[in-house]
Motif scaffolding. Sequence first.
Motif, PDB file in Angstrom:
ATOM      1  N   ARG A 116       0.881  -1.144  -0.081  1.00  0.00           N
ATOM      2  CA  ARG A 116      -0.001  -0.117   0.004  1.00  0.00           C
ATOM      3  C   ARG A 116       0.794   1.344  -0.016  1.00  0.00           C
ATOM      4  NH1 ARG A 116      -1.700   3.315   4.141  1.00  0.00           N
ATOM      5  NH2 ARG A 116      -3.332   4.675   3.599  1.00  0.00           N
ATOM      6  N   LEU A 117       2.070   1.173   0.843  1.00  0.00           N
ATOM      7  CA  LEU A 117       2.809   2.245   0.951  1.00  0.00           C
ATOM      8  C   LEU A 117       3.413   2.547  -0.526  1.00  0.00           C
ATOM      9  CD1 LEU A 117       4.245   4.680   2.437  1.00  0.00           C
ATOM     10  CD2 LEU A 117       6.116   2.895   3.107  1.00  0.00           C
ATOM     11  N   GLY A 118       3.895   1.478  -1.181  1.00  0.00           N
ATOM     12  CA  GLY A 118       4.616   1.772  -2.372  1.00  0.00           C
ATOM     13  C   GLY A 118       3.667   2.159  -3.441  1.00  0.00           C
ATOM     14  N   SER A 119       2.398   1.797  -3.449  1.00  0.00           N
ATOM     15  CA  SER A 119       1.184   2.343  -4.418  1.00  0.00           C
ATOM     16  C   SER A 119       1.148   3.967  -4.102  1.00  0.00           C
ATOM     17  CB  SER A 119       0.014   1.726  -4.368  1.00  0.00           C
ATOM     18  OG  SER A 119       0.174   0.343  -4.606  1.00  0.00           O
ATOM     19  N   ASP A 137      11.920   8.080  -3.820  1.00  0.00           N
ATOM     20  CA  ASP A 137      12.581   7.092  -4.755  1.00  0.00           C
ATOM     21  C   ASP A 137      13.547   6.101  -3.910  1.00  0.00           C
ATOM     22  OD1 ASP A 137      11.292   7.915  -7.050  1.00  0.00           O
ATOM     23  OD2 ASP A 137      13.257   8.958  -7.669  1.00  0.00           O
ATOM     24  N   SER A 138      14.206   6.696  -2.909  1.00  0.00           N
ATOM     25  CA  SER A 138      15.281   5.789  -1.879  1.00  0.00           C
ATOM     26  C   SER A 138      14.229   4.921  -1.077  1.00  0.00           C
ATOM     27  CB  SER A 138      15.797   6.849  -1.076  1.00  0.00           C
ATOM     28  OG  SER A 138      16.889   7.451  -2.073  1.00  0.00           O
ATOM     29  N   ILE A 139      13.216   5.501  -0.588  1.00  0.00           N
ATOM     30  CA  ILE A 139      12.484   4.621   0.295  1.00  0.00           C
ATOM     31  C   ILE A 139      11.686   3.548  -0.664  1.00  0.00           C
ATOM     32  CG2 ILE A 139      10.086   4.619   1.552  1.00  0.00           C
ATOM     33  CD1 ILE A 139      11.048   7.620   2.519  1.00  0.00           C
ATOM     34  N   GLY A 140      11.231   3.844  -1.701  1.00  0.00           N
ATOM     35  CA  GLY A 140      10.799   2.782  -2.688  1.00  0.00           C
ATOM     36  C   GLY A 140      11.768   1.841  -2.859  1.00  0.00           C
ATOM     37  N   GLN A 142      13.788   0.643  -0.765  1.00  0.00           N
ATOM     38  CA  GLN A 142      13.756  -0.163   0.516  1.00  0.00           C
ATOM     39  C   GLN A 142      12.666  -1.196   0.485  1.00  0.00           C
ATOM     40  OE1 GLN A 142      14.179   3.589   2.766  1.00  0.00           O
ATOM     41  NE2 GLN A 142      15.959   2.173   3.885  1.00  0.00           N
ATOM     42  N   LEU A 143      11.503  -1.102  -0.093  1.00  0.00           N
ATOM     43  CA  LEU A 143      10.455  -1.735   0.009  1.00  0.00           C
ATOM     44  C   LEU A 143      10.227  -3.047  -0.051  1.00  0.00           C
ATOM     45  CD1 LEU A 143       7.778   0.900  -0.511  1.00  0.00           C
ATOM     46  CD2 LEU A 143       8.622   0.524   1.596  1.00  0.00           C
ATOM     47  N   PRO A 144      10.919  -3.559  -1.478  1.00  0.00           N
ATOM     48  CA  PRO A 144      10.834  -5.039  -1.658  1.00  0.00           C
ATOM     49  C   PRO A 144      11.610  -5.891  -0.605  1.00  0.00           C
ATOM     50  CG  PRO A 144      11.569  -3.683  -3.476  1.00  0.00           C
ATOM     51  CD  PRO A 144      11.516  -2.695  -2.348  1.00  0.00           C
ATOM     52  N   MET A 145      12.850  -5.413  -0.188  1.00  0.00           N
ATOM     53  CA  MET A 145      13.572  -6.373   0.847  1.00  0.00           C
ATOM     54  C   MET A 145      12.587  -6.243   2.406  1.00  0.00           C
ATOM     55  SD  MET A 145      17.010  -5.605   2.905  1.00  0.00           S
ATOM     56  CE  MET A 145      16.370  -4.203   3.743  1.00  0.00           C
ATOM     57  N   LEU A 146      11.855  -5.185   2.568  1.00  0.00           N
ATOM     58  CA  LEU A 146      11.205  -4.991   3.786  1.00  0.00           C
ATOM     59  C   LEU A 146       9.910  -5.997   3.747  1.00  0.00           C
ATOM     60  CD1 LEU A 146      11.561  -1.240   4.668  1.00  0.00           C
ATOM     61  CD2 LEU A 146      12.205  -3.291   6.024  1.00  0.00           C
ATOM     62  N   GLU A 147       9.208  -5.871   2.482  1.00  0.00           N
ATOM     63  CA  GLU A 147       8.196  -6.728   2.185  1.00  0.00           C
ATOM     64  C   GLU A 147       8.359  -8.073   2.423  1.00  0.00           C
ATOM     65  OE1 GLU A 147       5.094  -7.983  -1.437  1.00  0.00           O
ATOM     66  OE2 GLU A 147       6.434  -5.996  -1.548  1.00  0.00           O
ATOM     67  N   ALA A 207      12.327   9.030   7.884  1.00  0.00           N
ATOM     68  CA  ALA A 207      11.816   7.797   7.476  1.00  0.00           C
ATOM     69  C   ALA A 207      12.603   6.662   6.767  1.00  0.00           C
ATOM     70  CB  ALA A 207      10.477   7.794   6.737  1.00  0.00           C
ATOM     71  N   ARG A 208      13.360   7.098   6.039  1.00  0.00           N
ATOM     72  CA  ARG A 208      14.262   6.527   5.266  1.00  0.00           C
ATOM     73  C   ARG A 208      15.477   5.738   6.178  1.00  0.00           C
ATOM     74  NH1 ARG A 208      19.228   7.558   3.712  1.00  0.00           N
ATOM     75  NH2 ARG A 208      19.146   9.563   3.949  1.00  0.00           N
TER      76      ARG A 208
END
Length: 246
Positions: A116-119, A137-140, A142-147, A207-208
């Motif tokens: 949801r955050l990525g979307s 973009d930097s936060i995005g 990070q999301l695959p690994m956190l997911e 946040a990052r």
Amino acid sequence: MDYSEIVRVTSSFDAFAHRDDTRDLGSAVRKRRKRGTVAVARRLTNVGLAIAALIFATVAFGLVVGPIGLSGLFFVVVLMVVLAVLGLGVFPALAARERPVEPYKEDMPNRAVVQRLGSLMSRHRGALPPAAASRVDSIGAQLPMLESQLAGLDPLNPLAQDARRLMGQHLPDLITRYEAIPAQYRRERDGQGMSVDERLVAGLDAARIALDDLGRKLAQDERDAFETQGRFIESRYRDDGPQPET
């Protein structure tokens, strides 16, 4: 994990977001009308180019192969009408029917919270200033690994709770509240001399860093298990060959 900077930045946006200045209503309406005019002009241009290409192809076919006849001409006219209908009506309607981001819910799976955050970030990135967009973009990234790390974690786990608060509530609120602030107020300085844009960047930076810290903590158990296994193999098979089981 310290979210005080993100929460403080989010709260400070409220004072700007709820200001009322009716003098700006006319300019907002004019801007909206201008965007609508530009969109219609773009659609008409695209339809015109498609029809022109079709006419050119028809003429070329007639010169090279032979006359297309009445039935061929009828087919071309029908195709032009279809292109016009699709270009001016159906395709824009489908594009406008963008699926809304699902509201955050306490019973959402961890994976869904990350997705949801990525979307949300992808959808709102274009409305952010360049410096903030680069942080998004930097936060995005990070999301695959956190997911992957959060997928099998109990939602009641303290680390999962931290992640859910940050990614499900605080970070989305930071972005949406920024967008609620009228553009003419975003350059005003607060009590600490920072503009709204600068506060947004500071919140995204916090946040990052918090997400990086979260990923590191989530990986610690696996790292500890890996170190234990490595030490076991070293002690069992080093130099003298396999040691007897004890």
